[in-house]
Design a protein around this motif. Structure first.
Motif, short mmCIF file in Angstrom:
data_model
loop_
_atom_site.label_atom_id
_atom_site.label_comp_id
_atom_site.label_asym_id
_atom_site.label_seq_id
_atom_site.Cartn_x
_atom_site.Cartn_y
_atom_site.Cartn_z
N VAL B 25 38.49 55.19 40.93
CA VAL B 25 39.01 54.17 41.85
C VAL B 25 38.03 53.01 41.96
O VAL B 25 38.42 51.84 41.91
CB VAL B 25 39.30 54.80 43.22
N VAL B 26 36.74 53.34 42.09
CA VAL B 26 35.72 52.29 42.16
C VAL B 26 35.73 51.46 40.88
O VAL B 26 35.66 50.23 40.91
CB VAL B 26 34.33 52.92 42.41
N GLY B 27 35.84 52.15 39.73
CA GLY B 27 35.90 51.45 38.45
C GLY B 27 37.10 50.52 38.38
O GLY B 27 36.97 49.37 37.94
N PHE B 28 38.23 51.00 38.86
CA PHE B 28 39.42 50.15 38.87
C PHE B 28 39.20 48.91 39.73
O PHE B 28 39.52 47.80 39.33
CB PHE B 28 40.61 50.94 39.41
N PHE B 29 38.59 49.12 40.90
CA PHE B 29 38.31 48.03 41.84
C PHE B 29 37.45 46.97 41.15
O PHE B 29 37.77 45.77 41.16
CB PHE B 29 37.60 48.61 43.07
N ALA B 30 36.38 47.43 40.48
CA ALA B 30 35.45 46.50 39.84
C ALA B 30 36.14 45.75 38.71
O ALA B 30 36.06 44.51 38.62
CB ALA B 30 34.24 47.27 39.32
N ILE B 31 36.86 46.48 37.85
CA ILE B 31 37.47 45.83 36.69
C ILE B 31 38.56 44.86 37.13
O ILE B 31 38.65 43.72 36.64
CB ILE B 31 38.02 46.90 35.73
N ALA B 32 39.38 45.28 38.08
CA ALA B 32 40.48 44.42 38.53
C ALA B 32 39.93 43.13 39.13
O ALA B 32 40.44 42.04 38.88
CB ALA B 32 41.35 45.16 39.53
N ALA B 33 38.84 43.24 39.92
CA ALA B 33 38.27 42.05 40.54
C ALA B 33 37.67 41.12 39.49
O ALA B 33 37.78 39.89 39.58
CB ALA B 33 37.21 42.45 41.57
N VAL B 34 37.07 41.72 38.46
CA VAL B 34 36.41 40.93 37.44
C VAL B 34 37.43 40.25 36.51
O VAL B 34 37.12 39.28 35.83
CB VAL B 34 35.40 41.83 36.69
N LEU B 35 38.66 40.77 36.51
CA LEU B 35 39.70 40.16 35.67
C LEU B 35 40.07 38.76 36.15
O LEU B 35 40.50 37.93 35.37
CB LEU B 35 40.96 41.03 35.67
N PHE B 36 39.90 38.52 37.45
CA PHE B 36 40.37 37.24 38.00
C PHE B 36 39.67 36.01 37.42
O PHE B 36 40.34 35.03 37.14
CB PHE B 36 40.29 37.26 39.53
N PRO B 37 38.34 36.05 37.24
CA PRO B 37 37.72 34.88 36.59
C PRO B 37 38.33 34.58 35.23
O PRO B 37 38.45 33.42 34.84
CB PRO B 37 36.25 35.32 36.45
N PHE B 38 38.75 35.63 34.49
CA PHE B 38 39.40 35.39 33.20
C PHE B 38 40.77 34.74 33.41
O PHE B 38 41.22 33.96 32.59
CB PHE B 38 39.55 36.70 32.43
#
Lengths: 253, 221
Positions: B25-38
Protein backbone atom coordinates in the motif's frame (compact mmCIF):
# COMPACT_ATOMS: atom_id res chain seq x y z
CA UNK A 1 -49.50 0.62 6.07
CA UNK A 2 -48.97 -3.00 7.06
CA UNK A 3 -52.09 -3.98 5.17
CA UNK A 4 -50.45 -2.97 1.90
CA UNK A 5 -47.36 -5.03 2.62
CA UNK A 6 -49.18 -7.97 1.05
CA UNK A 7 -48.17 -8.01 -2.65
CA UNK A 8 -51.63 -9.14 -3.80
CA UNK A 9 -53.38 -6.33 -1.94
CA UNK A 10 -50.78 -3.89 -3.14
CA UNK A 11 -51.06 -5.02 -6.73
CA UNK A 12 -54.83 -4.55 -6.64
CA UNK A 13 -54.26 -0.97 -5.45
CA UNK A 14 -51.47 -0.41 -7.95
CA UNK A 15 -53.55 -1.70 -10.84
CA UNK A 16 -56.31 0.70 -9.85
CA UNK A 17 -53.84 3.61 -9.72
CA UNK A 18 -52.03 2.76 -12.95
CA UNK A 19 -54.58 3.92 -15.56
CA UNK A 20 -55.09 7.18 -13.67
CA UNK A 21 -51.37 7.83 -13.38
CA UNK A 22 -50.78 6.94 -17.04
CA UNK A 23 -53.71 9.10 -18.13
CA UNK A 24 -52.53 12.03 -16.00
CA UNK A 25 -49.03 11.62 -17.39
CA UNK A 26 -50.20 11.79 -21.03
CA UNK A 27 -52.61 14.64 -20.34
CA UNK A 28 -50.16 16.75 -18.33
CA UNK A 29 -47.38 16.31 -20.88
CA UNK A 30 -49.84 17.20 -23.66
CA UNK A 31 -50.59 20.47 -21.84
CA UNK A 32 -47.12 21.18 -20.45
CA UNK A 33 -45.00 20.68 -23.57
CA UNK A 34 -46.80 23.23 -25.81
CA UNK A 35 -47.09 25.56 -22.83
CA UNK A 36 -43.38 25.32 -22.09
CA UNK A 37 -42.12 25.37 -25.67
CA UNK A 38 -44.51 27.86 -27.34
CA UNK A 39 -47.00 29.57 -25.07
CA UNK A 40 -44.64 30.77 -22.34
CA UNK A 41 -42.56 33.92 -22.86
CA UNK A 42 -38.86 33.82 -23.64
CA UNK A 43 -36.56 35.22 -20.98
CA UNK A 44 -35.41 38.79 -21.53
CA UNK A 45 -31.82 37.75 -20.97
CA UNK A 46 -31.62 34.08 -21.84
CA UNK A 47 -33.99 34.10 -24.79
CA UNK A 48 -35.42 30.76 -25.78
CA UNK A 49 -32.78 28.72 -23.92
CA UNK A 50 -34.77 29.36 -20.76
CA UNK A 51 -37.16 26.68 -22.00
CA UNK A 52 -34.56 24.07 -21.00
CA UNK A 53 -35.57 24.95 -17.43
CA UNK A 54 -38.92 23.19 -17.86
CA UNK A 55 -37.13 19.90 -18.52
CA UNK A 56 -34.22 20.52 -16.19
CA UNK A 57 -35.77 21.68 -12.92
CA UNK A 58 -38.39 18.91 -12.56
CA UNK A 59 -35.73 16.31 -13.39
CA UNK A 60 -33.50 17.70 -10.62
CA UNK A 61 -36.32 17.71 -8.06
CA UNK A 62 -37.45 14.20 -9.01
CA UNK A 63 -33.87 12.90 -8.95
CA UNK A 64 -33.53 14.05 -5.35
CA UNK A 65 -37.01 13.02 -4.26
CA UNK A 66 -36.65 9.50 -5.64
CA UNK A 67 -33.48 9.02 -3.59
CA UNK A 68 -35.44 10.08 -0.52
CA UNK A 69 -38.19 7.61 -1.39
CA UNK A 70 -35.59 4.91 -1.93
CA UNK A 71 -33.97 5.59 1.44
CA UNK A 72 -37.36 5.56 3.21
CA UNK A 73 -38.33 2.30 1.49
CA UNK A 74 -34.94 0.80 2.38
CA UNK A 75 -35.39 1.73 6.04
CA UNK A 76 -38.86 0.19 6.01
CA UNK A 77 -37.41 -2.95 4.47
CA UNK A 78 -34.58 -3.26 7.00
CA UNK A 79 -36.80 -2.56 10.00
CA UNK A 80 -40.01 -4.42 9.20
CA UNK A 81 -38.70 -6.86 6.57
CA UNK A 82 -41.43 -5.88 4.15
CA UNK A 83 -40.48 -7.46 0.86
CA UNK A 84 -42.60 -4.90 -0.92
CA UNK A 85 -40.48 -2.00 0.38
CA UNK A 86 -37.38 -3.62 -1.12
CA UNK A 87 -39.30 -3.91 -4.36
CA UNK A 88 -40.21 -0.21 -4.32
CA UNK A 89 -36.60 0.80 -3.66
CA UNK A 90 -35.22 -1.44 -6.37
CA UNK A 91 -37.86 -0.40 -8.90
CA UNK A 92 -37.42 3.31 -8.15
CA UNK A 93 -33.60 3.43 -8.30
CA UNK A 94 -33.06 3.24 -12.09
CA UNK A 95 -35.80 5.82 -12.67
CA UNK A 96 -34.18 8.17 -10.16
CA UNK A 97 -30.79 7.62 -11.78
CA UNK A 98 -32.24 8.50 -15.19
CA UNK A 99 -33.85 11.68 -13.80
CA UNK A 100 -30.52 12.69 -12.26
CA UNK A 101 -28.69 11.99 -15.51
CA UNK A 102 -31.32 13.93 -17.45
CA UNK A 103 -30.86 16.85 -15.06
CA UNK A 104 -27.10 16.81 -15.60
CA UNK A 105 -27.35 16.50 -19.39
CA UNK A 106 -29.91 19.29 -19.76
CA UNK A 107 -27.86 21.34 -17.31
CA UNK A 108 -24.79 20.92 -19.51
CA UNK A 109 -26.75 21.80 -22.64
CA UNK A 110 -28.11 24.85 -20.87
CA UNK A 111 -24.68 25.80 -19.55
CA UNK A 112 -23.08 25.91 -23.00
CA UNK A 113 -25.09 28.89 -24.35
CA UNK A 114 -25.46 30.60 -20.95
CA UNK A 115 -22.07 30.16 -19.31
CA UNK A 116 -20.07 29.44 -22.45
CA UNK A 117 -19.04 26.04 -21.15
CA UNK A 118 -20.65 22.63 -20.72
CA UNK A 119 -19.38 22.04 -17.25
CA UNK A 120 -18.78 24.28 -14.26
CA UNK A 121 -17.75 22.90 -10.89
CA UNK A 122 -20.70 24.70 -9.39
CA UNK A 123 -21.90 23.39 -6.02
CA UNK A 124 -25.25 22.23 -7.39
CA UNK A 125 -23.80 20.50 -10.43
CA UNK A 126 -21.20 18.75 -8.31
CA UNK A 127 -23.71 17.48 -5.75
CA UNK A 128 -25.95 16.24 -8.55
CA UNK A 129 -23.01 14.39 -10.11
CA UNK A 130 -22.21 12.75 -6.78
CA UNK A 131 -25.88 11.84 -6.38
CA UNK A 132 -25.67 10.08 -9.75
CA UNK A 133 -22.61 8.16 -8.51
CA UNK A 134 -24.53 7.12 -5.40
CA UNK A 135 -27.32 5.81 -7.63
CA UNK A 136 -24.82 3.92 -9.80
CA UNK A 137 -23.21 2.36 -6.71
CA UNK A 138 -26.62 1.35 -5.37
CA UNK A 139 -27.61 -0.29 -8.65
CA UNK A 140 -24.26 -2.06 -9.02
CA UNK A 141 -24.36 -3.40 -5.46
CA UNK A 142 -27.92 -4.68 -5.85
CA UNK A 143 -26.91 -6.69 -8.92
CA UNK A 144 -23.61 -8.02 -7.60
CA UNK A 145 -24.85 -11.05 -5.69
CA UNK A 146 -25.99 -14.53 -6.74
CA UNK A 147 -28.52 -14.38 -3.93
CA UNK A 148 -31.05 -11.70 -4.76
CA UNK A 149 -32.07 -11.12 -1.16
CA UNK A 150 -28.49 -10.47 -0.08
CA UNK A 151 -28.21 -7.87 -2.83
CA UNK A 152 -31.42 -6.21 -1.72
CA UNK A 153 -30.29 -5.99 1.89
CA UNK A 154 -26.80 -4.70 1.08
CA UNK A 155 -28.24 -2.11 -1.28
CA UNK A 156 -30.75 -1.03 1.38
CA UNK A 157 -27.94 -0.42 3.89
CA UNK A 158 -26.05 1.54 1.25
CA UNK A 159 -29.10 3.68 0.47
CA UNK A 160 -29.36 4.63 4.16
CA UNK A 161 -25.64 5.35 4.47
CA UNK A 162 -25.96 7.50 1.36
CA UNK A 163 -28.94 9.40 2.73
CA UNK A 164 -26.98 10.29 5.88
CA UNK A 165 -24.09 11.40 3.71
CA UNK A 166 -25.98 13.52 1.19
CA UNK A 167 -26.38 16.57 3.49
CA UNK A 168 -22.68 16.33 4.40
CA UNK A 169 -21.72 16.10 0.74
CA UNK A 170 -23.88 19.09 -0.18
CA UNK A 171 -22.47 21.13 2.69
CA UNK A 172 -18.86 20.30 1.89
CA UNK A 173 -19.28 20.86 -1.84
CA UNK A 174 -20.71 24.30 -1.12
CA UNK A 175 -17.78 25.13 1.12
CA UNK A 176 -15.34 23.85 -1.51
CA UNK A 177 -17.08 25.81 -4.22
CA UNK A 178 -16.93 29.13 -2.41
CA UNK A 179 -13.27 28.46 -1.74
CA UNK A 180 -12.38 27.73 -5.35
CA UNK A 181 -14.94 29.32 -7.57
CA UNK A 182 -14.89 32.91 -8.69
CA UNK A 183 -18.16 34.72 -9.06
CA UNK A 184 -18.12 34.69 -12.89
CA UNK A 185 -20.81 32.06 -13.08
CA UNK A 186 -23.11 33.65 -10.62
CA UNK A 187 -26.09 33.38 -12.91
CA UNK A 188 -27.62 30.08 -12.06
CA UNK A 189 -30.60 28.21 -13.44
CA UNK A 190 -32.34 28.02 -10.13
CA UNK A 191 -31.05 31.32 -8.88
CA UNK A 192 -33.79 33.08 -10.77
CA UNK A 193 -36.46 30.72 -9.56
CA UNK A 194 -37.72 33.03 -6.87
CA UNK A 195 -38.25 35.75 -9.40
CA UNK A 196 -39.84 33.57 -12.06
CA UNK A 197 -42.84 35.31 -13.54
CA UNK A 198 -46.27 33.64 -13.29
CA UNK A 199 -46.31 32.89 -17.04
CA UNK A 200 -43.27 30.70 -16.50
CA UNK A 201 -44.45 29.24 -13.21
CA UNK A 202 -47.59 27.69 -14.74
CA UNK A 203 -45.76 25.53 -17.33
CA UNK A 204 -43.15 24.64 -14.73
CA UNK A 205 -45.71 23.30 -12.29
CA UNK A 206 -47.61 21.49 -15.03
CA UNK A 207 -44.37 19.88 -16.15
CA UNK A 208 -43.60 18.97 -12.55
CA UNK A 209 -46.96 17.21 -12.28
CA UNK A 210 -46.30 15.41 -15.55
CA UNK A 211 -42.96 14.15 -14.28
CA UNK A 212 -44.51 12.87 -11.05
CA UNK A 213 -47.26 11.08 -12.96
CA UNK A 214 -44.64 9.61 -15.29
CA UNK A 215 -42.63 8.39 -12.32
CA UNK A 216 -45.63 6.74 -10.67
CA UNK A 217 -46.61 5.05 -13.94
CA UNK A 218 -43.15 3.62 -14.58
CA UNK A 219 -42.73 2.64 -10.92
CA UNK A 220 -45.97 0.64 -10.89
CA UNK A 221 -45.13 -1.00 -14.22
CA UNK A 222 -41.67 -1.98 -13.01
CA UNK A 223 -43.05 -3.33 -9.71
CA UNK A 224 -45.67 -5.33 -11.56
CA UNK A 225 -42.98 -6.93 -13.72
CA UNK A 226 -40.87 -7.72 -10.64
CA UNK A 227 -43.80 -9.34 -8.83
CA UNK A 228 -44.66 -11.43 -11.91
CA UNK A 229 -41.00 -12.44 -12.23
CA UNK A 230 -40.97 -13.57 -8.60
CA UNK A 231 -44.14 -15.60 -9.21
CA UNK A 232 -42.60 -17.25 -12.28
CA UNK A 233 -39.47 -18.05 -10.30
CA UNK A 234 -41.48 -19.62 -7.49
CA UNK A 235 -43.54 -21.64 -9.97
CA UNK A 236 -40.36 -22.93 -11.64
CA UNK A 237 -38.89 -23.94 -8.27
CA UNK A 238 -42.09 -25.76 -7.31
CA UNK A 239 -42.14 -27.46 -10.70
CA UNK A 240 -38.50 -28.51 -10.49
CA UNK A 241 -39.01 -29.84 -6.99
CA UNK A 242 -42.22 -31.70 -7.87
CA UNK A 243 -40.61 -35.04 -8.98
CA UNK A 244 -38.43 -35.04 -5.89
CA UNK A 245 -41.40 -34.44 -3.61
CA UNK A 246 -43.28 -37.24 -5.37
CA UNK A 247 -40.39 -39.69 -4.87
CA UNK A 248 -40.13 -38.74 -1.22
CA UNK A 249 -43.84 -39.26 -0.81
CA UNK A 250 -43.58 -42.67 -2.52
CA UNK A 251 -40.67 -43.67 -0.31
CA UNK A 252 -42.53 -42.56 2.76
CA UNK A 253 -45.35 -44.84 1.77
CA UNK B 1 -8.80 -8.23 27.77
CA UNK B 2 -11.91 -6.78 26.26
CA UNK B 3 -13.22 -7.91 22.89
CA UNK B 4 -12.11 -4.70 21.27
CA UNK B 5 -8.50 -5.08 22.39
CA UNK B 6 -8.37 -8.76 21.42
CA UNK B 7 -9.64 -8.16 17.88
CA UNK B 8 -7.49 -5.07 17.43
CA UNK B 9 -4.37 -6.92 18.62
CA UNK B 10 -5.17 -9.93 16.43
CA UNK B 11 -5.58 -7.85 13.27
CA UNK B 12 -2.44 -5.90 14.08
CA UNK B 13 -0.48 -9.11 14.59
CA UNK B 14 -1.80 -10.57 11.34
CA UNK B 15 -0.85 -7.41 9.45
CA UNK B 16 2.65 -7.37 10.96
CA UNK B 17 3.24 -11.04 10.14
CA UNK B 18 2.28 -10.32 6.52
CA UNK B 19 3.91 -6.93 6.49
CA UNK B 20 4.31 -7.02 2.71
CA UNK B 21 0.59 -6.19 2.47
CA UNK B 22 1.06 -2.87 4.26
CA UNK B 23 4.24 -2.17 2.36
CA UNK B 24 2.46 -2.72 -0.95
CA UNK B 25 0.00 0.00 0.00
CA UNK B 26 2.83 2.38 0.89
CA UNK B 27 4.53 1.51 -2.41
CA UNK B 28 1.32 2.22 -4.29
CA UNK B 29 0.99 5.56 -2.49
CA UNK B 30 4.55 6.57 -3.42
CA UNK B 31 4.35 5.47 -7.05
CA UNK B 32 0.92 6.98 -7.66
CA UNK B 33 2.01 10.33 -6.20
CA UNK B 34 5.21 10.32 -8.23
CA UNK B 35 3.24 9.68 -11.43
CA UNK B 36 1.70 13.14 -11.29
CA UNK B 37 4.84 15.10 -12.24
CA UNK B 38 4.98 12.91 -15.36
CA UNK B 39 1.36 13.71 -16.07
CA UNK B 40 1.38 17.47 -15.54
CA UNK B 41 5.04 18.30 -16.19
CA UNK B 42 7.90 19.05 -13.80
CA UNK B 43 7.45 22.82 -13.30
CA UNK B 44 7.77 23.47 -9.54
CA UNK B 45 5.03 26.11 -9.61
CA UNK B 46 2.41 23.75 -11.04
CA UNK B 47 3.44 20.93 -8.73
CA UNK B 48 3.39 23.13 -5.63
CA UNK B 49 -0.13 24.21 -6.57
CA UNK B 50 -1.46 20.62 -6.79
CA UNK B 51 0.77 18.84 -4.25
CA UNK B 52 -1.76 18.84 -1.39
CA UNK B 53 -4.52 17.55 -3.61
CA UNK B 54 -2.31 14.89 -5.19
CA UNK B 55 -1.19 13.54 -1.83
CA UNK B 56 -4.76 13.50 -0.56
CA UNK B 57 -6.19 11.76 -3.62
CA UNK B 58 -3.45 9.13 -3.63
CA UNK B 59 -3.82 8.58 0.13
CA UNK B 60 -7.54 8.08 -0.46
CA UNK B 61 -6.94 5.56 -3.23
CA UNK B 62 -4.36 3.71 -1.11
CA UNK B 63 -6.82 3.41 1.76
CA UNK B 64 -9.39 2.14 -0.73
CA UNK B 65 -7.00 -0.43 -2.15
CA UNK B 66 -6.53 -2.11 1.22
CA UNK B 67 -10.18 -2.08 2.27
CA UNK B 68 -10.93 -5.57 1.02
CA UNK B 69 -8.42 -6.94 3.50
CA UNK B 70 -10.50 -5.88 6.52
CA UNK B 71 -13.14 -8.57 6.20
CA UNK B 72 -12.53 -10.69 3.08
CA UNK B 73 -10.23 -13.34 4.55
CA UNK B 74 -12.23 -13.55 7.78
CA UNK B 75 -15.36 -14.03 5.69
CA UNK B 76 -13.80 -16.79 3.61
CA UNK B 77 -12.34 -18.87 6.46
CA UNK B 78 -15.34 -18.53 8.75
CA UNK B 79 -13.73 -16.31 11.40
CA UNK B 80 -16.44 -13.76 10.76
CA UNK B 81 -19.14 -16.26 11.77
CA UNK B 82 -17.27 -16.82 15.03
CA UNK B 83 -16.99 -13.10 15.60
CA UNK B 84 -20.72 -12.67 15.00
CA UNK B 85 -21.73 -15.27 17.58
CA UNK B 86 -19.09 -14.25 20.13
CA UNK B 87 -20.27 -12.12 23.04
CA UNK B 88 -18.60 -8.97 21.71
CA UNK B 89 -21.08 -6.56 20.10
CA UNK B 90 -20.62 -6.61 16.35
CA UNK B 91 -20.35 -2.81 16.23
CA UNK B 92 -17.40 -2.98 18.60
CA UNK B 93 -15.80 -5.64 16.41
CA UNK B 94 -16.30 -3.37 13.39
CA UNK B 95 -14.71 -0.49 15.30
CA UNK B 96 -11.71 -2.62 16.27
CA UNK B 97 -11.25 -3.78 12.69
CA UNK B 98 -11.46 -0.24 11.33
CA UNK B 99 -8.94 0.90 13.95
CA UNK B 100 -6.57 -1.91 12.96
CA UNK B 101 -6.98 -1.00 9.29
CA UNK B 102 -6.14 2.59 10.08
CA UNK B 103 -3.11 1.63 12.17
CA UNK B 104 -1.69 -0.71 9.54
CA UNK B 105 -2.32 1.33 6.38
CA UNK B 106 -2.82 4.99 7.25
CA UNK B 107 -0.05 5.42 9.82
CA UNK B 108 2.59 4.30 7.25
CA UNK B 109 1.04 6.75 4.78
CA UNK B 110 1.24 9.62 7.26
CA UNK B 111 4.87 8.73 7.94
CA UNK B 112 5.81 8.60 4.26
CA UNK B 113 3.81 11.67 3.15
CA UNK B 114 6.42 14.24 4.34
CA UNK B 115 9.03 12.35 2.34
CA UNK B 116 6.95 12.49 -0.82
CA UNK B 117 5.96 16.14 -0.37
CA UNK B 118 9.37 17.55 -1.43
CA UNK B 119 9.19 15.67 -4.76
CA UNK B 120 5.98 17.57 -5.41
CA UNK B 121 7.50 20.88 -4.24
CA UNK B 122 4.97 21.36 -1.47
CA UNK B 123 5.90 24.64 0.30
CA UNK B 124 7.07 24.26 3.89
CA UNK B 125 3.98 25.97 5.32
CA UNK B 126 1.89 23.12 3.91
CA UNK B 127 3.57 20.27 5.81
CA UNK B 128 2.00 20.68 9.21
CA UNK B 129 -1.55 21.21 7.93
CA UNK B 130 -1.12 18.21 5.61
CA UNK B 131 -0.01 15.91 8.41
CA UNK B 132 -2.68 17.16 10.81
CA UNK B 133 -5.36 16.78 8.14
CA UNK B 134 -4.18 13.26 7.25
CA UNK B 135 -4.11 12.27 10.92
CA UNK B 136 -7.66 13.57 11.43
CA UNK B 137 -9.11 12.51 8.07
CA UNK B 138 -7.77 9.01 7.46
CA UNK B 139 -9.60 7.43 10.45
CA UNK B 140 -12.85 8.56 8.82
CA UNK B 141 -11.76 6.87 5.59
CA UNK B 142 -11.18 3.59 7.45
CA UNK B 143 -14.53 3.82 9.25
CA UNK B 144 -16.57 4.59 6.11
CA UNK B 145 -14.51 2.09 4.15
CA UNK B 146 -15.42 -0.61 6.67
CA UNK B 147 -19.08 -0.24 5.70
CA UNK B 148 -18.19 -0.73 2.03
CA UNK B 149 -15.92 -3.69 2.76
CA UNK B 150 -18.72 -5.37 4.75
CA UNK B 151 -21.35 -4.66 2.10
CA UNK B 152 -19.48 -6.30 -0.77
CA UNK B 153 -18.66 -9.55 1.08
CA UNK B 154 -19.59 -12.40 -1.24
CA UNK B 155 -20.25 -10.10 -4.19
CA UNK B 156 -18.88 -10.57 -7.67
CA UNK B 157 -16.06 -8.11 -8.50
CA UNK B 158 -16.02 -6.98 -4.86
CA UNK B 159 -12.83 -4.95 -5.20
CA UNK B 160 -14.01 -2.73 -8.03
CA UNK B 161 -17.46 -2.48 -6.55
CA UNK B 162 -16.26 -1.16 -3.19
CA UNK B 163 -14.56 1.79 -4.90
CA UNK B 164 -17.78 2.63 -6.72
CA UNK B 165 -19.73 2.58 -3.44
CA UNK B 166 -17.25 4.37 -1.24
CA UNK B 167 -15.57 7.06 -3.34
CA UNK B 168 -18.57 9.43 -3.45
CA UNK B 169 -18.77 9.13 0.35
CA UNK B 170 -15.08 10.08 0.63
CA UNK B 171 -15.56 13.42 -1.13
CA UNK B 172 -16.20 15.51 2.05
CA UNK B 173 -12.99 14.25 3.69
CA UNK B 174 -11.06 15.01 0.50
CA UNK B 175 -12.50 18.51 0.31
CA UNK B 176 -11.62 19.48 3.87
CA UNK B 177 -8.30 17.64 3.79
CA UNK B 178 -7.08 19.63 0.80
CA UNK B 179 -8.73 22.79 2.19
CA UNK B 180 -6.50 22.51 5.26
CA UNK B 181 -3.34 22.34 3.10
CA UNK B 182 -4.61 25.18 0.93
CA UNK B 183 -5.33 27.28 4.01
CA UNK B 184 -1.80 26.65 5.27
CA UNK B 185 -0.34 27.85 1.97
CA UNK B 186 -2.48 30.97 1.64
CA UNK B 187 -2.24 31.97 5.28
CA UNK B 188 -5.93 31.44 6.02
CA UNK B 189 -7.14 29.77 9.20
CA UNK B 190 -6.12 26.11 9.18
CA UNK B 191 -8.23 25.53 12.23
CA UNK B 192 -11.61 25.65 10.46
CA UNK B 193 -11.09 22.75 7.98
CA UNK B 194 -9.35 20.73 10.69
CA UNK B 195 -12.30 21.20 13.01
CA UNK B 196 -14.67 20.05 10.27
CA UNK B 197 -12.46 16.99 9.68
CA UNK B 198 -12.62 16.28 13.42
CA UNK B 199 -16.40 16.64 13.25
CA UNK B 200 -16.62 14.22 10.33
CA UNK B 201 -14.46 11.79 12.28
CA UNK B 202 -16.69 11.94 15.35
CA UNK B 203 -19.78 11.45 13.19
CA UNK B 204 -18.23 8.46 11.42
CA UNK B 205 -17.06 7.07 14.76
CA UNK B 206 -20.59 7.04 16.13
CA UNK B 207 -22.49 5.92 13.03
CA UNK B 208 -20.20 3.82 10.83
CA UNK B 209 -19.68 0.89 13.26
CA UNK B 210 -23.46 0.39 13.48
CA UNK B 211 -23.91 0.42 9.73
CA UNK B 212 -20.96 -1.96 9.36
CA UNK B 213 -22.47 -4.29 11.96
CA UNK B 214 -25.79 -4.38 10.07
CA UNK B 215 -23.95 -5.12 6.83
CA UNK B 216 -21.85 -7.86 8.45
CA UNK B 217 -24.85 -9.55 9.97
CA UNK B 218 -26.43 -9.82 6.55
CA UNK B 219 -23.24 -11.16 5.02
CA UNK B 220 -22.99 -14.09 7.43
CA UNK B 221 -26.67 -14.97 7.44
Amino acid sequence: MHKYANPTVFMRLANAVLPWAAGACVLLFAVAIPLALYASPADYQQGDTVRIMYIHVPAAILGEMVYGLMAAASATYLIWRHQLAALIARAAAPIGAIFTALCLITGMLWGQPMWGTFWVWDARLTSMLLLLFLYVGYLALGDAFEDQERGEKAAAVLALVGSVNIPIIIFSVEWWNTLHQGSIFKMNGEGMKVTVSPEMLAPLFTMMGAYVAFFVTILVLRMRIEILNAKIRNARITQAAAPMVATQAAQAR
Amino acid sequence: MSGFAVIFARDLKLALRQSSDSLTVVGFFAIAAVLFPFGVGPEPGVLARIAGGVLWVTALLSALLSLERIYASDYEDGTLDQLTISGTPLALTALAKAAAHWATTSIPLIVIAPMLAPTLHLPVEGYLPLLAALALGTPTLSLIGGIGAALVLGARRGGVLVSLLILPLYVPVLIFGTAAVEAGLTGLSVQAPLLVLAGLFVLALTLAPWATAVALRQAVQ
